[in-house]
Design a protein around this motif. Structure first.
Motif, short mmCIF file in Angstrom:
data_model
loop_
_atom_site.label_atom_id
_atom_site.label_comp_id
_atom_site.label_asym_id
_atom_site.label_seq_id
_atom_site.Cartn_x
_atom_site.Cartn_y
_atom_site.Cartn_z
N GLU A 169 0.80 -1.21 0.00
CA GLU A 169 0.00 0.00 0.00
C GLU A 169 0.84 1.27 0.00
OE1 GLU A 169 -2.25 -3.22 2.32
OE2 GLU A 169 -0.20 -2.55 1.99
N LEU A 170 2.07 1.20 0.45
CA LEU A 170 2.95 2.37 0.51
C LEU A 170 3.77 2.55 -0.77
CD1 LEU A 170 4.47 2.54 4.11
CD2 LEU A 170 2.87 4.12 3.05
N ALA A 171 3.49 1.78 -1.80
CA ALA A 171 4.35 1.77 -2.98
C ALA A 171 4.44 3.14 -3.65
CB ALA A 171 3.85 0.73 -3.98
N PHE A 172 3.32 3.85 -3.76
CA PHE A 172 3.36 5.15 -4.43
C PHE A 172 4.22 6.14 -3.67
CE2 PHE A 172 -1.02 4.46 -6.59
CZ PHE A 172 -0.42 3.61 -7.50
N HIS A 173 4.11 6.13 -2.34
CA HIS A 173 4.94 7.03 -1.53
C HIS A 173 6.41 6.69 -1.69
CE1 HIS A 173 6.34 9.37 1.94
NE2 HIS A 173 7.01 8.29 2.29
N CYS A 174 6.74 5.43 -1.60
CA CYS A 174 8.15 5.02 -1.70
C CYS A 174 8.69 5.28 -3.10
CB CYS A 174 8.29 3.55 -1.33
SG CYS A 174 7.88 3.16 0.40
N ARG A 175 7.86 5.12 -4.12
CA ARG A 175 8.31 5.39 -5.48
C ARG A 175 8.63 6.88 -5.66
NH1 ARG A 175 4.24 4.63 -10.44
NH2 ARG A 175 3.26 6.36 -9.32
N ASP A 176 7.76 7.74 -5.13
CA ASP A 176 8.01 9.18 -5.23
C ASP A 176 9.31 9.56 -4.54
OD1 ASP A 176 5.66 9.40 -6.61
OD2 ASP A 176 4.48 10.11 -4.90
N ARG A 177 9.55 8.97 -3.36
CA ARG A 177 10.79 9.27 -2.63
C ARG A 177 12.01 8.73 -3.37
NH1 ARG A 177 10.50 13.28 1.14
NH2 ARG A 177 8.32 13.34 1.82
N SER A 178 11.87 7.56 -3.95
CA SER A 178 12.99 6.97 -4.69
C SER A 178 13.34 7.83 -5.90
CB SER A 178 12.63 5.55 -5.11
OG SER A 178 13.67 4.96 -5.84
N ARG A 179 12.32 8.32 -6.58
CA ARG A 179 12.56 9.19 -7.73
C ARG A 179 13.18 10.51 -7.30
NH1 ARG A 179 6.86 8.38 -11.09
NH2 ARG A 179 7.43 6.43 -12.14
N ALA A 180 12.69 11.06 -6.17
CA ALA A 180 13.20 12.35 -5.71
C ALA A 180 14.68 12.28 -5.34
CB ALA A 180 12.38 12.83 -4.52
N THR A 181 15.10 11.15 -4.79
CA THR A 181 16.50 11.00 -4.39
C THR A 181 17.38 10.48 -5.52
OG1 THR A 181 16.02 8.80 -3.52
CG2 THR A 181 15.93 10.64 -1.96
N GLY A 182 16.75 10.11 -6.64
CA GLY A 182 17.51 9.67 -7.80
C GLY A 182 18.11 8.29 -7.69
N THR A 183 17.61 7.45 -6.81
CA THR A 183 18.14 6.10 -6.69
C THR A 183 17.70 5.25 -7.88
OG1 THR A 183 16.23 5.42 -5.37
CG2 THR A 183 18.17 6.22 -4.17
N VAL A 184 18.51 4.26 -8.21
CA VAL A 184 18.22 3.43 -9.38
C VAL A 184 17.26 2.29 -9.06
CG1 VAL A 184 20.42 3.98 -10.47
CG2 VAL A 184 20.25 1.98 -8.98
N THR A 185 16.90 2.12 -7.79
CA THR A 185 16.03 1.00 -7.43
C THR A 185 14.66 1.13 -8.08
OG1 THR A 185 15.46 2.19 -5.41
CG2 THR A 185 17.16 0.51 -5.24
N HIS A 186 14.20 2.37 -8.32
CA HIS A 186 12.87 2.52 -8.92
C HIS A 186 12.84 2.10 -10.38
CE1 HIS A 186 14.59 6.43 -10.25
NE2 HIS A 186 13.72 6.33 -11.25
N LEU A 187 14.00 1.78 -10.95
CA LEU A 187 14.07 1.29 -12.32
C LEU A 187 14.00 -0.23 -12.40
CD1 LEU A 187 16.91 3.64 -13.61
CD2 LEU A 187 14.44 3.94 -13.87
N GLY A 188 14.03 -0.90 -11.25
CA GLY A 188 13.90 -2.35 -11.24
C GLY A 188 15.10 -3.06 -10.64
N ARG A 189 14.87 -4.19 -10.00
CA ARG A 189 15.95 -4.95 -9.36
C ARG A 189 16.96 -5.49 -10.37
NH1 ARG A 189 11.53 -7.30 -6.09
NH2 ARG A 189 11.44 -6.20 -4.11
N PRO A 190 16.54 -6.00 -11.53
CA PRO A 190 17.55 -6.51 -12.49
C PRO A 190 18.55 -5.43 -12.90
CG PRO A 190 15.38 -7.32 -13.08
CD PRO A 190 15.17 -6.31 -12.00
N LEU A 191 18.06 -4.22 -13.18
CA LEU A 191 18.96 -3.14 -13.57
C LEU A 191 19.85 -2.74 -12.41
CD1 LEU A 191 19.91 -1.09 -15.64
CD2 LEU A 191 18.06 0.43 -14.90
N ARG A 192 19.27 -2.71 -11.21
CA ARG A 192 20.05 -2.37 -10.02
C ARG A 192 21.20 -3.35 -9.84
NH1 ARG A 192 23.22 -1.46 -7.23
NH2 ARG A 192 23.30 -0.85 -5.04
N ALA A 193 20.95 -4.61 -10.08
CA ALA A 193 22.00 -5.62 -9.94
C ALA A 193 23.10 -5.44 -10.99
CB ALA A 193 21.40 -7.02 -10.04
#
Length: 385
Positions: free
Chosen positions: A308-332
């Protein structure tokens, strides 16, 4: 010399429960964990945020709304009503149709379930219902006949905290073995259902299998075998008639057990938080946001269908510029490059070790892109023949 921790387990458990109540909010009722939440939690064991929120019984849907990022995650009221009506039909007449499907799909060599016991599992509170379920399973195992347990209550230890689970049904076979039954409202067309929905049901059933194995272990050396083939019951084609299918959940069970074992203990996460952290949804938005951000998250696109918190966490991930919001395979694939800024700098040759395979691949990709763009610009600038 530091003194060893002599706190008794009972005292530590009491303190942890008190701390989790403080985190949830003293006047906020706890939201119980279910098998669906545990399956999602096991799929992302590195997310401390979800672990502590689920462990404290926080209603993540209310929390997401209070944070200004409501999620549509979950079943609609129509789907719930339809599912309840279908389950009632499957279990009518003492579960005769359900037991017929179990006999045909899981145990065709056993005697037909012409007569079956349906014990009363009523008891006070989840602990009482769990104890009553264990007693009913033990008695059914000794009886040597078919037994249907309608909505039994099981307990599973999750990161040091008990989660009470309620499967749709558990069938006890004449040989004393136990099988989980999952009743779903999505259709089974020509004997097959949507693979994605079947996979989600299998992961949920695997949690129940793990909980049943804990019950079997407590019953001692002569405990029955918990079957790893579960019965999935769905509407047949476009009708409301039930159809059954045996689903092997050994793989899902192994993955879920491994992921739950890797979960950081809730006690450790709670101990690392500031004393004033509270997730009560009625507090000011700024304080609530700070409380949620005090717990590290491990967002990935898969969270959108499971949390249920996915939208909030996605917005925060995008705001901080982390690559996790692009997917785990790419992150690896990116190795030590954790932000989009780091990735772009490495691709442009401004940072990064050129011997790093990820950096070398990025620079090669950037060079190919620049070459392709230059070639396209040259073709556009060339005069028409």
């Amino acid at each position: 010399m530091p003194q060893p921790n002599r706190t008794s387990p009972r005292t530590r458990e009491k303190r942890l429960r008190h701390r989790l109540t403080e985190l949830r909010g003293p006047d906020v009722p706890a939201k119980a964990l279910d098998a669906r939440a545990l399956a999602a939690l096991a799929a992302n064991p590195g997310c401390h945020r979800r672990a502590i929120l689920d462990g404290a019984g926080v209603d993540k849907a209310r929390l997401a709304s209070a944070l200004g990022a409501p999620s549509g995650f979950g079943q609609s009221q129509f789907a719930l009503t339809r599912g309840n009506a279908f389950e009632a039909r499957v279990k009518a007449d003492g579960g005769a149709e359900l037991l017929r499907l179990a006999h045909a799909g899981l145990d065709p060599g056993a005697v037909p379930p012409e007569e079956a016991a349906v014990p009363d599992l009523t008891a006070h509170g989840p602990e009482g219902r769990t104890a009553r379920t264990a007693l009913a399973l033990q008695e059914a195992t000794r009886s040597g006949g078919w037994t249907l347990l309608d909505h039994p209550m099981l307990a599973l230890d999750v990161a040091g905290s008990l989660a009470f689970l309620e499967p749709d049904a558990v069938v006890v076979h004449p040989d004393g073995s136990w099988s989980v039954v999952e009743i779903k409202s999505f259709p089974m067309l020509d004997g097959a259902a949507d693979p994605a929905k079947v996979g989600a049901a299998a992961r949920q059933a695997a949690v129940y299998v793990l909980a049943l194995e804990e019950v079997a272990a407590r019953l001692g050396a002569e405990a029955p075998r918990v079957r790893h083939r579960v019965l999935l019951v769905c509407p047949k084609d476009f009708s409301n008639l039930p159809a059954g299918s045996a689903v092997d959940v050994r793989k899902q069970r192994a993955v879920t057990a491994r992921q739950l074992a890797r979960l950081t203990r809730i006690e450790e996460i709670a101990g690392a938080l500031p004393e004033d952290v509270c997730f009560a949804p009625d507090q000011p938005a700024g304080e609530l946001t700070a409380a949620v951000e005090a717990v590290p998250a491990a967002y990935a696109p898969e969270c959108l269908s499971a949390c249920e918190l996915a939208f909030h966490c996605r917005d925060r991930s995008r705001a901080t510029g982390t690559v996790t919001h692009l997917g785990r395979p790419l992150r690896a694939e990116l190795g030590g490059l954790t932000t989009v800024e780091d990735v772009l700098a490495a691709a442009r040759g401004m940072s990064g070790d050129p011997d790093d395979p990820a950096v070398a691949a990025l620079r090669r990709a950037a060079a190919l892109r620049a070459e392709a763009l230059a070639d396209a610009a040259h073709r556009e600038a060339a005069p028409c023949p």
